[in-house]
Design an enzyme around this catalytic site. Structure first.
Site, short mmCIF file in Angstrom:
data_model
loop_
_atom_site.label_atom_id
_atom_site.label_comp_id
_atom_site.label_asym_id
_atom_site.label_seq_id
_atom_site.Cartn_x
_atom_site.Cartn_y
_atom_site.Cartn_z
CB SER A 142 50.92 6.38 65.67
OG SER A 142 51.56 6.12 64.43
CE1 TYR A 156 46.26 7.51 63.32
CE2 TYR A 156 48.56 7.29 62.67
CZ TYR A 156 47.46 6.80 63.35
OH TYR A 156 47.55 5.63 64.05
#
Length: 247
Positions: A142, A156
């Protein structure tokens, strides 16, 4: 004209929806037979498998929870066993737990790390037992591993940042076997988890240089390139596909 991945076999974790489904479809269109895992939705998995078969390729859909290391290992072995070999591993399955640091729980931490970090590690560990020279390990990370713009991403971002270290270590360790390892870091992508017309979309679009979300096919194209012969000398690197979000 021979497709770039003709004769190759790929395994994509979390391949029944979103980016994973787009990757499965693209690899099949480029000539690969594709196995993929899914967690819950059998109907979606069947639709993706049908697309692979319509492209003239073999498909294997396997139900597996990426939080279970035994299930991950079994899926890799099954993919190689049923399709006869394994050339490409795409670690795509992931979970996104967002929220203020003070509200996160140890259980959320454990599952996030299990799915986003341990599963790619285990999948790679087992996959390299089946891979010959020219193998590819591609992991979906990501862009928040590089730049965290909004609050609530502590867990995350931690899990996705770990994948950079894993990728570099795999590249170094497997280089003498001519197996490459690379990381694709998507930005905002139009999926069920983060729809382009959802309530969180406009703040994200404000940071994107191109002004719009990626289509899952945009991420799949980057994966297909890294899986193909033109990327044979690329390893240990991260490719950010975020429309200029991190610019």
């Amino acid at each position: 004209m021979i497709n770039a991945l003709e004769g190759k076999v790929a395994l994509v974790t979390g391949g029944s929806r979103g980016i994973g489904a787009a990757v499965v479809r693209r690899l099949a269109e480029d000539g690969a037979d594709v196995a993929f895992t899914f967690h819950r939705n059998q109907e979606r998995a069947d639709e993706v498998a049908d697309h692979v078969k319509a492209a003239g390729r073999r498909a294997v859909a396997m139900r597996a929870d990426s939080a279970d290391p035994a299930a991950v290992a079994a899926a890799v072995d099954r993919a190689a066993g049923e399709l006869g070999r394994l050339d490409i591993l795409v670690n795509n399955a992931g979970v996104g737990v967002l929220g203020p640091l003070a509200e996160l729980t140890p259980a959320q931490f454990d599952r996030t790390i299990a799915v986003n970090v341990r599963a790619p590690f285990v999948a790679a560990l087992v996959a390299v037992r089946h891979m010959a020279a020219g193998g590819r390990i591609i992991t979906i990370g990501s862009n928040v591993a590089e730049r965290v713009v909004f609050p609530g991403f502590a867990l995350y971002a931690t899990s996705k940042a770990a994948l950079a270290g894993l990728t570099k270590a795999l590249a170094r360790e497997l280089g003498d076997r001519n197996i490459t390892a690379n990381l694709v870091n998507p930005g905002a992508t139009d999926t069920d988890m983060n729809p382009a017309d959802g309530p969180a979309a406009e703040p994200q679009k404000a940071h994107i240089a191109l002004g719009h979300y990626a289509d899952p096919a945009d991420i799949a194209a980057a994966v297909a390139f890294l899986a193909g012969p033109d990327a044979r000398y690329i390893t240990g690197t991260s490719l950010t596909v975020d429309g200029g979000f991190n610019t």
